[in-house]
Design a protein around this motif. Structure first.
Motif, mmCIF file in Angstrom:
data_model
loop_
_atom_site.group_PDB
_atom_site.id
_atom_site.type_symbol
_atom_site.label_atom_id
_atom_site.label_comp_id
_atom_site.label_asym_id
_atom_site.label_seq_id
_atom_site.Cartn_x
_atom_site.Cartn_y
_atom_site.Cartn_z
ATOM 1 N N SER A 1 3.918 32.321 -14.481
ATOM 2 C CA SER A 1 4.349 32.445 -15.877
ATOM 3 C C SER A 1 3.711 33.627 -16.584
ATOM 4 N N GLY A 2 2.760 34.296 -15.929
ATOM 5 C CA GLY A 2 2.063 35.421 -16.546
ATOM 6 C C GLY A 2 0.724 35.050 -17.140
ATOM 7 N N VAL A 3 0.378 33.757 -17.163
ATOM 8 C CA VAL A 3 -0.907 33.313 -17.707
ATOM 9 C C VAL A 3 -2.038 33.804 -16.806
ATOM 10 N N GLN A 4 -3.032 34.454 -17.420
ATOM 11 C CA GLN A 4 -4.180 34.962 -16.684
ATOM 12 C C GLN A 4 -5.376 34.043 -16.891
ATOM 13 N N VAL A 5 -6.147 33.834 -15.827
ATOM 14 C CA VAL A 5 -7.304 32.952 -15.882
ATOM 15 C C VAL A 5 -8.471 33.591 -15.136
ATOM 16 N N ALA A 6 -9.663 33.068 -15.396
ATOM 17 C CA ALA A 6 -10.851 33.426 -14.618
ATOM 18 C C ALA A 6 -11.182 32.234 -13.728
ATOM 19 N N VAL A 7 -11.275 32.471 -12.432
ATOM 20 C CA VAL A 7 -11.479 31.399 -11.454
ATOM 21 C C VAL A 7 -12.889 31.512 -10.887
ATOM 22 N N GLY B 1 -9.394 23.965 -16.599
ATOM 23 C CA GLY B 1 -9.271 22.938 -15.583
ATOM 24 C C GLY B 1 -10.210 23.164 -14.416
ATOM 25 N N PHE B 2 -10.045 22.351 -13.379
ATOM 26 C CA PHE B 2 -10.884 22.457 -12.199
ATOM 27 C C PHE B 2 -10.081 22.050 -10.972
ATOM 28 N N CYS B 3 -10.633 22.357 -9.815
ATOM 29 C CA CYS B 3 -10.037 21.956 -8.547
ATOM 30 C C CYS B 3 -11.139 21.393 -7.670
ATOM 31 N N LEU B 4 -10.919 20.198 -7.140
ATOM 32 C CA LEU B 4 -11.889 19.546 -6.259
ATOM 33 C C LEU B 4 -11.130 19.022 -5.059
ATOM 34 N N GLU B 5 -11.005 19.853 -4.033
ATOM 35 C CA GLU B 5 -10.275 19.489 -2.826
ATOM 36 C C GLU B 5 -11.107 19.839 -1.597
ATOM 37 N N GLY B 6 -11.502 18.822 -0.831
ATOM 38 C CA GLY B 6 -12.329 19.061 0.343
ATOM 39 C C GLY B 6 -13.647 19.691 -0.057
ATOM 40 N N GLU B 7 -13.962 20.844 0.543
ATOM 41 C CA GLU B 7 -15.194 21.550 0.217
ATOM 42 C C GLU B 7 -15.015 22.518 -0.946
ATOM 43 N N GLU B 8 -13.798 22.652 -1.438
ATOM 44 C CA GLU B 8 -13.525 23.589 -2.525
ATOM 45 C C GLU B 8 -13.882 22.980 -3.885
ATOM 46 N N LYS B 9 -14.697 23.698 -4.634
ATOM 47 C CA LYS B 9 -15.059 23.303 -5.996
ATOM 48 C C LYS B 9 -14.833 24.512 -6.889
ATOM 49 N N ILE B 10 -13.814 24.418 -7.743
ATOM 50 C CA ILE B 10 -13.360 25.579 -8.514
ATOM 51 C C ILE B 10 -13.229 25.214 -9.988
ATOM 52 N N LEU B 11 -13.684 26.115 -10.844
ATOM 53 C CA LEU B 11 -13.518 25.975 -12.294
ATOM 54 C C LEU B 11 -12.548 27.043 -12.775
ATOM 55 N N VAL B 12 -11.616 26.655 -13.628
ATOM 56 C CA VAL B 12 -10.610 27.592 -14.142
ATOM 57 C C VAL B 12 -10.836 27.769 -15.645
ATOM 58 N N TYR B 13 -11.180 28.986 -16.042
ATOM 59 C CA TYR B 13 -11.467 29.307 -17.432
ATOM 60 C C TYR B 13 -10.410 30.241 -18.011
ATOM 61 N N GLU B 14 -10.376 30.304 -19.328
ATOM 62 C CA GLU B 14 -9.555 31.319 -19.970
ATOM 63 C C GLU B 14 -10.043 32.696 -19.524
#
Length: 529
Positions: free
Chosen positions: A227-233, A267-280
């Motif tokens: 959609s064009g939305v940019q985030v910091a991961v 938001g965040f992602c917690l799948e298996g060994e992956e731990k990710i934070l999603v910021y503006e």
């Protein structure tokens, strides 16, 4: 559910504390093999909040977390206690210890093993009647009840399992990108949790071309959704043993913070060994990128820098006082201040933050986290931290913003060397404080304004905790020039010459001075002296 309510003037604060502590317990329970976690938090000086979260062992990390969040979201949080049993998980909170406090890992409530997640009696309860028997067959009412009760129980169990499976299926559809502006609700599980494949695609499989930087617990990438939305991961390192704790802490702390001078968690992602934070996504990188680069400093004139540290002060004031919970950041530094397209500051990186109870003013820890050079003396040496610890860090940050110099560097003085705080103190005592100003300002600043800001910074870095002003007082000092300022006392970590006789508790040996002056990296496991 306990029928007693928390008093109306404390409902919101209590609800937030329960929500954050339960969510933290949910994250811990979901990520360990026992699928159980219990913890406690300070509520008042005499009351402690006890919480517990538990799943059936067969659930995956994501399913356990999703189930517990459904349980927490369905439970009123304004009571003095409550619990909610979902088909495969349970969450509970009370103002008394309902589990073994000496070994909180031991489950006190056993959930049934699948495929029958709700424990149902193997036979209906005995029903006794005082009426006489009727013939050989006994009482017809008893026979009817004996038949109807098991059938009804089986029917209700079928309905419960059907509803659970339907909701579970619905919950596995994670967000593939942030919701449109004005429609997001980051307090719900659906808008918090992202699909790993969507994040991987947004960052072009975490390509080096999208890498924005690297922190103490992992790397940060720029992501762009369809959609064009940019985030910091922020992708936590898989080898960082302490990264998981900071990840969980950052999710539960930042999720409820909303202020223009704080970076926003999408938001965040917690799948298996992956731990990710999603910021503006904040386009202008961090403050240190501009502040300590001689080719970039000129983009930050005095007017912009004044605006930046006033914005930082308002963001920290929100954490300390204006949000419903008292939050201590514990790692304020130039690298954790992001700048948006208009150069407005946003405080970031809440992995080290701590939440205080309603009447709590300070705490102790054996696990020192933060960055040397920005740490207050009482925290770096004894593990004691409070709102005044953030005030000390803010004072160091203001001196760096005014001078364009790092506090961790060493500066030559008449009879030795010192860090930026010591250097500023000498200039102040010699009546030459304006020598601290960044030469790139030229003549484009007001003498009285910059002198006042140096004065305020020196009040913040005073050695004694009680001498430092609160963030509320600092914001008033920065916005109202008519407020009189007290005379600053010697700062903590002050490099004194051999001729000076004042020797305070924060005097460091030559070796310790070097330790606190060289490295800008955040530390996470240092025992205090």
């Amino acid at each position: 559910m306990n029928a007693n309510n928390i008093s109306s003037n404390q409902e919101d604060r209590f609800g937030d504390l329960v929500s954050l502590t339960l969510n933290q317990a949910a994250l811990e329970a979901a990520s360990n093999s026992r699928k159980f976690y219990a913890t406690k938090a300070n509520w008042t000086g005499i009351q402690t909040l006890y919480v517990m979260a538990q799943c059936t062992p067969d659930l995956t990390t994501a399913d356990c977390l999703s189930c517990l969040q459904q349980s927490i979201n369905g439970m009123p949080l304004n009571k003095v206690g409550g619990r909610l049993l979902w088909p495969s998980c349970l969450s509970r909170y009370e103002l008394y210890p309902f589990y073994n406090d000496t070994d909180p890992r031991t489950p006190q409530v056993q959930l049934a093993s699948p495929p029958s997640p709700i424990s149902i009696p193997s036979s209906p309860p005995r029903i006794s009647f005082s009426s006489p028997r009727y013939g050989k067959g006994g009482n017809p009412s008893v026979i009817i009840i004996a038949v109807v009760v098991p059938i009804t129980a089986a029917f209700l169990l079928f309905i419960a399992v059907f509803i659970f499976r339907a909701k579970r299926k619905k919950r596995t559809v994670y967000e593939t990108e942030p919701l449109a502006e004005g429609k997001d609700d980051i307090t719900t599980a659906g808008s918090l949790q992202f699909d790993f494949k969507a994040i991987e695609a947004a960052t072009d499989k975490f390509s080096q071309s999208n890498k924005l930087g690297q922190g103490g617990f992992g790397e940060v990438y720029k992501g762009t959704f369809p959609s064009g939305v940019q985030v910091a991961v922020k992708r936590l390192s898989k080898t960082s043993g302490q990264g998981e704790r900071e990840f969980e802490n950052e999710v539960v702390v930042v999720a409820k913070l909303q202020h223009k001078n704080l970076v926003r968690l999408l938001g965040f992602c917690l799948e298996g060994e992956e731990k990710i934070l999603v910021y503006e996504f904040v386009p202008n990188k961090s403050l240190d990128y501009f502040l300590f680069d001689s080719t970039m400093q000129s983009q930050l004139d005095w007017k912009r820098r004044y605006k930046i540290f006033r914005g930082i002060a308002r963001g920290i004031l929100y954490l300390h006082q204006d949000s419903r919970l008292t939050i201590i950041h514990r790692d304020l530094k130039a690298g954790n201040i992001l700048l948006d397209v208009d150069m407005n500051p946003k405080v970031a990186d809440f992995g080290m933050a701590r939440i205080f109870g309603i009447h709590q003013t300070e705490a102790n820890t054996r696990r020192i986290v933060g960055t040397y050079g920005y740490m207050s003396p009482e925290y770096a040496m004894y593990g004691q931290f409070s709102m005044k610890s953030d005030v000390y860090s803010f004072g160091v940050l203001v001196l760096e913003i005014i001078s364009g110099k790092k506090n961790s560097s060493l500066y030559h003085m008449d009879d030795g060397v010192g860090n930026l705080v010591s250097y500023t103190w000498r200039l102040w005592n010699n009546g030459s404080a304006l020598e601290l100003a960044d030469p790139s300002f030229g003549e484009n600043y007001q003498t009285t304004e910059i002198t006042r800001c140096i004065h305020i910074a020196l009040l913040c870095v005073q050695e004694e905790v009680d001498d430092r002003p609160t963030m509320a007082a600092i914001v008033q000092m920065l916005t109202t020039s008519s407020i009189a300022l007290s005379v600053p006392r010697p700062p903590g970590f002050f490099f004194r010459s051999r001729h000076e006789q004042q020797v305070g508790n924060a005097v460091l040996s030559k070796d310790m001075s070097a330790l606190c002056s060289v490295d800008d990296a955040s530390i996470t496991s240092v025992a205090p002296r």
